[in-house]
Design a protein around this motif. Structure first.
Motif, PDB file in Angstrom:
ATOM      1  N   ARG A 282       0.925  -1.217   0.009  1.00 27.43           N
ATOM      2  CA  ARG A 282       0.007   0.013  -0.060  1.00 27.43           C
ATOM      3  C   ARG A 282       0.999   1.347  -0.047  1.00 27.43           C
ATOM      4  O   ARG A 282       0.526   2.338  -0.645  1.00 27.43           O
ATOM      5  CB  ARG A 282      -0.912   0.149   1.214  1.00 27.43           C
ATOM      6  CG  ARG A 282      -2.068  -0.865   1.002  1.00 27.43           C
ATOM      7  CD  ARG A 282      -2.970  -0.844   2.404  1.00 27.43           C
ATOM      8  NE  ARG A 282      -4.131  -1.723   2.113  1.00 27.43           N
ATOM      9  CZ  ARG A 282      -5.172  -1.866   2.872  1.00 27.43           C
ATOM     10  NH1 ARG A 282      -4.978  -1.125   4.163  1.00 27.43           N
ATOM     11  NH2 ARG A 282      -6.276  -2.568   2.936  1.00 27.43           N
TER      12      ARG A 282
ATOM     13  N   GLY B 223      -1.931   5.030  -4.561  1.00 24.25           N
ATOM     14  CA  GLY B 223      -3.087   5.039  -5.474  1.00 24.25           C
ATOM     15  C   GLY B 223      -3.993   3.930  -5.376  1.00 24.25           C
ATOM     16  O   GLY B 223      -4.942   3.686  -6.189  1.00 24.25           O
ATOM     17  N   TYR B 224      -3.646   2.990  -4.336  1.00 29.02           N
ATOM     18  CA  TYR B 224      -4.449   1.709  -4.325  1.00 29.02           C
ATOM     19  C   TYR B 224      -6.043   1.679  -3.919  1.00 29.02           C
ATOM     20  O   TYR B 224      -6.376   2.845  -3.260  1.00 29.02           O
ATOM     21  CB  TYR B 224      -3.725   0.824  -3.240  1.00 29.02           C
ATOM     22  CG  TYR B 224      -3.976   1.290  -1.817  1.00 29.02           C
ATOM     23  CD1 TYR B 224      -5.063   0.407  -1.077  1.00 29.02           C
ATOM     24  CD2 TYR B 224      -3.263   1.965  -0.945  1.00 29.02           C
ATOM     25  CE1 TYR B 224      -5.596   0.892   0.108  1.00 29.02           C
ATOM     26  CE2 TYR B 224      -3.688   2.321   0.196  1.00 29.02           C
ATOM     27  CZ  TYR B 224      -4.726   1.715   0.803  1.00 29.02           C
ATOM     28  OH  TYR B 224      -4.954   2.160   2.208  1.00 29.02           O
ATOM     29  N   THR B 225      -6.626   1.050  -4.628  1.00 31.09           N
ATOM     30  CA  THR B 225      -8.131   0.886  -4.286  1.00 31.09           C
ATOM     31  C   THR B 225      -8.762   0.186  -3.137  1.00 31.09           C
ATOM     32  O   THR B 225      -9.634   0.255  -2.745  1.00 31.09           O
ATOM     33  CB  THR B 225      -8.779   0.497  -5.653  1.00 31.09           C
ATOM     34  OG1 THR B 225      -8.598  -0.782  -5.667  1.00 31.09           O
ATOM     35  CG2 THR B 225      -8.339   1.439  -6.871  1.00 31.09           C
ATOM     36  N   GLY B 226      -7.802  -0.711  -2.715  1.00 38.00           N
ATOM     37  CA  GLY B 226      -8.205  -1.928  -1.623  1.00 38.00           C
ATOM     38  C   GLY B 226      -8.690  -2.921  -2.483  1.00 38.00           C
ATOM     39  O   GLY B 226      -9.088  -4.276  -1.632  1.00 38.00           O
ATOM     40  N   GLU B 227      -8.811  -3.115  -3.629  1.00 40.24           N
ATOM     41  CA  GLU B 227      -9.182  -4.397  -4.431  1.00 40.24           C
ATOM     42  C   GLU B 227      -8.020  -5.214  -4.988  1.00 40.24           C
ATOM     43  O   GLU B 227      -8.222  -6.426  -5.511  1.00 40.24           O
ATOM     44  CB  GLU B 227     -10.329  -4.049  -5.669  1.00 40.24           C
ATOM     45  CG  GLU B 227     -11.534  -3.351  -5.010  1.00 40.24           C
ATOM     46  CD  GLU B 227     -12.358  -4.442  -4.090  1.00 40.24           C
ATOM     47  OE1 GLU B 227     -12.332  -5.529  -4.505  1.00 40.24           O
ATOM     48  OE2 GLU B 227     -12.824  -3.722  -3.103  1.00 40.24           O
ATOM     49  N   GLU B 228      -6.727  -4.484  -4.948  1.00 37.34           N
ATOM     50  CA  GLU B 228      -5.687  -5.246  -5.453  1.00 37.34           C
ATOM     51  C   GLU B 228      -5.410  -6.553  -4.453  1.00 37.34           C
ATOM     52  O   GLU B 228      -5.744  -6.653  -3.455  1.00 37.34           O
ATOM     53  CB  GLU B 228      -4.396  -4.179  -5.345  1.00 37.34           C
ATOM     54  CG  GLU B 228      -4.435  -3.028  -6.149  1.00 37.34           C
ATOM     55  CD  GLU B 228      -5.177  -1.864  -5.381  1.00 37.34           C
ATOM     56  OE1 GLU B 228      -5.119  -0.869  -6.115  1.00 37.34           O
ATOM     57  OE2 GLU B 228      -5.802  -2.173  -4.392  1.00 37.34           O
TER      58      GLU B 228
ATOM     59  N   ASN C 268      -4.091  -6.856  -0.882  1.00 33.33           N
ATOM     60  CA  ASN C 268      -5.185  -6.301   0.163  1.00 33.33           C
ATOM     61  C   ASN C 268      -5.549  -7.744   0.611  1.00 33.33           C
ATOM     62  O   ASN C 268      -6.537  -7.690   1.626  1.00 33.33           O
ATOM     63  CB  ASN C 268      -5.882  -5.471  -0.203  1.00 33.33           C
ATOM     64  CG  ASN C 268      -5.501  -4.136  -0.646  1.00 33.33           C
ATOM     65  OD1 ASN C 268      -5.013  -3.329   0.367  1.00 33.33           O
ATOM     66  ND2 ASN C 268      -5.547  -3.985  -1.928  1.00 33.33           N
TER      67      ASN C 268
END
Length: 412
Positions: free
Chosen positions: A225, A230-235, A238
């Motif tokens: 992270r 710019g992570y979305t949380g769906e990578e 996670n």
């Protein structure tokens, strides 16, 4: 509400699955791991314990070891021993030992649930043990060993799992230790959605086994992270690879103790001290296995005893009321002066899978005293975790062990 998602697994071809699948990396010492890899060259242990590919006197934590693990993993994929699923799936994973089966659901748990305590812990972790797996996961860019999680049984999930187990399995083999492993793939969208909805109804998930691997996976995720602001949380970073079992499928075995000496006491003095806190009954030479809570089997000088904790030793506190805590507080510490079982060389631990004869063997050789425990229950584990407390070390022993290499979760 738990977030458990399907994933695009890397997994072995069906014809080599039995050879690739390996016991967890931490059940072997270095010599045993090398012996296992020499015996079965396809064993996934050569990924999880890549030091087996180097000289015996090499540093197992050298950077080259983790790079070797990555290279072997990629080579197994390139050679077609491991294949990529190509779509997000759940898997049903059934293990059968001695005629008893337990069935779990393979998916990926969210590190956010760990950070917010939806996924609950009951053990401390040690940083030095975490560092090894952090490096392994980070360099391999994959989680290679699943975490053993438990949750309170959900009817919706059970219905899907029970129905799918009637279909043709993806894998079905008996390992060298006699444990049968069977796997079914869940790729139907309606089934995937039903399982996801089922986990949304689960308020808490509990780490049964694998606290260090969980903490390591989470720390790799947090590192990624930071590297990807710019992570979305769906990578994928996670989430971490897990096998989740409903509570009514699980059985915890006893985790027994052996002790080197009587702290300067002779047998008569030791038994006299015991009688202050326990009702002591001599049982003879036949092994005694406790059949109820707050009772213990004890082996000393060829004789088995039954110890029953007196009422004043019992507690409603979820930790202090555990049998392992009663033995620790009112015998190991107070009589034998063993205060920290993590570091004291006078005590060792024997998993219940090895039986009471192993306790006799140890007490008749390198130790002098053995204790057979009544197993901690899964509900006791839940109660300790729900109270945000920690169990004493070596409180639980789970069998059978999940095999590594059947499912691999790539982080990107």
């Amino acid at each position: 509400m738990a977030n458990i998602k399907p994933f695009n697994s890397v997994r072995p071809r069906a014809d080599v699955a039995s050879k690739v699948a390996a016991l967890p990396y931490d059940v072997y010492n270095r010599e045993e791991a090398l012996e296992e890899v020499l015996k079965e060259p396809l064993s996934f242990l050569k990924v999880d314990r890549a030091e087996t590919q180097f000289a015996k006197d090499s540093n197992p934590y050298d950077a080259k070891v983790y790079e070797k693990a990555r290279d072997i993993l990629q080579s197994m994929i390139k050679d077609g021993l491991l294949i990529k699923e190509g779509q997000n799936c759940y898997y049903v994973y059934e293990l059968t030992m001695d005629g008893r089966s337990q069935t779990g659901l393979v998916g990926c748990a969210a590190i956010e649930d760990y950070l917010t305590n939806t996924i609950k812990k009951h053990e401390k972790t040690r940083e030095e043990k975490e560092i090894d797996r952090i490096k392994h996961v980070d360099v391999c860019n994959a989680q290679t060993g699943p975490i053993f999680l438990a949750y309170r049984s959900q009817k919706l999930i059970n219905e899907v799992v029970d129905r799918l187990k009637k279909e043709t399995s993806l894998y079905d083999f008996v390992a060298s230790d006699g444990v049968r492993h069977a796997v079914w793939k869940i790729d139907n969208l309606s089934d995937i959605e039903a399982i996801s909805r089922g986990f949304e109804r689960v308020e808490s998930i509990y780490i049964a086994d694998g606290h260090h691997r969980t903490a390591s996976a989470v720390k790799v995720g947090l590192k990624r992270r930071e590297e990807n602001p710019g992570y979305t949380g769906e990578e994928e970073f996670n989430f971490f690879l897990s096998v989740l079992f409903p509570h009514d499928q699980l059985m915890i075995l006893d985790y027994n103790r052996v002790v080197k000496d009587l702290n300067g006491l002779n047998n008569e003095e030791f038994l006299s001290e015991l009688a202050k806190a326990f009702v002591v009954e001599e049982m003879g030479r036949e092994p005694y296995k406790p059949v109820e809570k707050a009772t213990f089997g004890m082996y000393l000088d060829g004789v088995w005893y039954k110890l029953k904790a007196k009422d004043e030793l019992r507690s409603d506190d979820p930790v202090e009321g555990l049998d392992v805590a009663i033995l620790q507080n009112h015998l190991l510490t107070s009589i034998l002066n063993i205060k920290d079982v993590r570091t004291d060389k006078r005590i060792d631990f024997v998993g219940g899978i090895r039986g009471l004869k192993e306790l006799e063997k140890r007490a008749n050789s390198d130790m002098c005293l053995a204790f057979a425990m009544y197993p901690t229950t899964i509900n006791e584990l839940f109660e300790v975790s729900d109270a945000d407390k920690l169990m004493p070390p070596k409180s639980t022993w789970f069998e059978p062990k999940l095999r590594s290499g059947l499912f691999i979760h790539e982080l990107q």
